[in-house]
Scaffold this active site. Structure first.
Site, PDB file in Angstrom:
ATOM      1  N   ASP A   1      60.507  20.528  74.302  1.00 28.07           N
ATOM      2  CA  ASP A   1      61.331  19.612  73.247  1.00 28.07           C
ATOM      3  C   ASP A   1      61.271  18.225  73.443  1.00 28.07           C
ATOM      4  O   ASP A   1      60.541  17.594  74.552  1.00 28.07           O
ATOM      5  CB  ASP A   1      62.686  20.197  73.219  1.00 28.07           C
ATOM      6  CG  ASP A   1      63.002  21.356  72.575  1.00 28.07           C
ATOM      7  OD1 ASP A   1      62.005  21.831  71.892  1.00 28.07           O
ATOM      8  OD2 ASP A   1      63.955  22.084  72.940  1.00 28.07           O
TER       9      ASP A   1
ATOM     10  N   LYS B   1      62.905  17.957  68.170  1.00 26.71           N
ATOM     11  CA  LYS B   1      63.486  17.879  66.917  1.00 26.71           C
ATOM     12  C   LYS B   1      64.383  16.651  67.116  1.00 26.71           C
ATOM     13  O   LYS B   1      64.822  16.629  68.502  1.00 26.71           O
ATOM     14  CB  LYS B   1      64.689  19.222  66.757  1.00 26.71           C
ATOM     15  CG  LYS B   1      63.621  20.338  66.427  1.00 26.71           C
ATOM     16  CD  LYS B   1      64.821  21.610  66.209  1.00 26.71           C
ATOM     17  CE  LYS B   1      63.975  22.870  65.625  1.00 26.71           C
ATOM     18  NZ  LYS B   1      63.197  23.175  66.699  1.00 26.71           N
TER      19      LYS B   1
ATOM     20  N   ALA C   1      73.876  19.103  80.091  1.00 29.18           N
ATOM     21  CA  ALA C   1      74.225  17.845  79.869  1.00 29.18           C
ATOM     22  C   ALA C   1      75.556  17.606  80.628  1.00 29.18           C
ATOM     23  O   ALA C   1      76.032  16.415  81.028  1.00 29.18           O
ATOM     24  CB  ALA C   1      74.086  17.034  78.377  1.00 29.18           C
TER      25      ALA C   1
ATOM     26  N   MET D   1      75.903  16.677  70.844  1.00 32.98           N
ATOM     27  CA  MET D   1      74.945  16.201  69.588  1.00 32.98           C
ATOM     28  C   MET D   1      76.277  15.516  68.599  1.00 32.98           C
ATOM     29  O   MET D   1      76.095  15.728  67.379  1.00 32.98           O
ATOM     30  CB  MET D   1      74.416  17.354  68.918  1.00 32.98           C
ATOM     31  CG  MET D   1      73.483  18.096  69.656  1.00 32.98           C
ATOM     32  SD  MET D   1      72.892  19.733  68.954  1.00 32.98           S
ATOM     33  CE  MET D   1      74.061  20.607  69.456  1.00 32.98           C
TER      34      MET D   1
END
Length: 300
Positions: A77, A99, A161, A212
């Site tokens: 990724d 992405k 994260a 995100m």
């Protein structure tokens, strides 16, 4: 007698240090010979869904590092760091399927098809994902694709994260003085009505971590304030957690949108909301003294 005390003590101290050195030297030499028990191998025709962690190669699990160095093919990724990719041998095949927000370089169905194709060619395949493969990383969809093709899959967790950001900022994700609950939330607002349940999220006894959500900071701050959290409620943004280019902002629900506009942060960025953010050391002197991670750059 008192006049002999200091020289006598010094003599005994020197003798003790020489004896300690002789006694410990074999142990130090033995420690240098210790090898970690990395057993196992990448099996042909099998796919390993591996967490690459937060970007710092030293935060990889030993199993993840071993599989990366053994795999015939690696499908990776955008959020996988260069230091992690450097562990992949030049003889291994690499497939980038990253992405970015608003742009999917490879549709999810094609990623699943690629893994199946490589496995059916008899290759051992590592599907390398940033963070932990089971946390907002579409692992379920990929497991379904592999299961439908009867391709064996193994999951290797990684440091997500949220853990990396909290560690590097020197705060606990859970602290009995601040929160009895920890909630991970995707900020992509994928539900049909497009709006989270702000009333359920606006709790003072909880730490919220939004993934995100860099483009939705205004909506998050507004929604939580409208649902009852006070204007001064703490919020922290951490970009590139655990990496050398880590940056962060600490503020309140009322002033964070303005702070972010004045000091934009790059993606990926994590958002932490909760009273535990008050524990963050925001002054340069405090950061220099603590250095929880690889010299995080913080803007209070």
């Amino acid at each position: 007698m008192p006049a002999l005390s200091n020289p006598l003590l010094q003599k005994w101290f020197n003798a003790f240090m020489r004896l300690s050195h002789r006694a410990l030297t074999p142990l130090v030499q033995h420690a240098a010979d210790i090898r970690l028990p990395l057993r196992g191998e990448c099996r042909a025709g099998q796919v390993y869904l591996v967490g690459a962690g937060s970007g710092d190669a030293e935060l990889l699990t030993l199993k993840a590092a071993r599989l990366l160095m053994q795999a015939d093919a690696v499908v990776y990724d955008r959020l996988v760091g260069d230091d992690v990719l450097a562990l992949i041998p030049s003889s291994s095949e690499r497939y980038y399927v990253g992405k970015a927000r608003g742009h999917h370089s490879v549709p999810q169905a094609e990623i699943g098809g690629l893994m199946v194709k490589l496995a059916r060619e008899g290759k051992s395949v590592v599907r390398l994902k940033g963070g932990d493969p089971a946390v907002f990383a579409r692992m379920g969809e990929e497991l379904d694709a592999l299961a439908a093709a009867q391709v064996a899959a193994t999951i290797v967790p990684g440091i997500t994260a949220a853990s990396a950001a909290a560690a590097c900022m020197g705060i606990p994700l859970t602290d009995r003085g601040h929160a009895q609950q920890l909630r991970f939330v995707t900020a992509q607002l994928c539900r049909e009505d497009g709006t989270p349940d702000w009333q359920a999220l606006a709790r003072k006894d909880e730490t919220l971590v939004f993934y995100m959500g860099l483009s939705k900071v205004n909506a998050i701050c507004h929604g939580l304030r409208q649902a009852g959290l006070p204007d001064e409620w703490p919020i922290m943004l951490v970009a590139n957690a655990s990496q050398s280019e880590q940056q962060s902002l600490v503020g309140s629900l009322a002033d964070m949108p303005e702070k972010l506009a004045a000091t934009p942060l790059p993606s990926p960025c994590l958002i932490v909301v909760g009273s535990v953010v008050q524990r963050v050391a925001t002054t340069p002197a405090a950061l220099a003294a603590t250095n929880f991670c690889s010299a995080p750059q913080t803007t209070p």
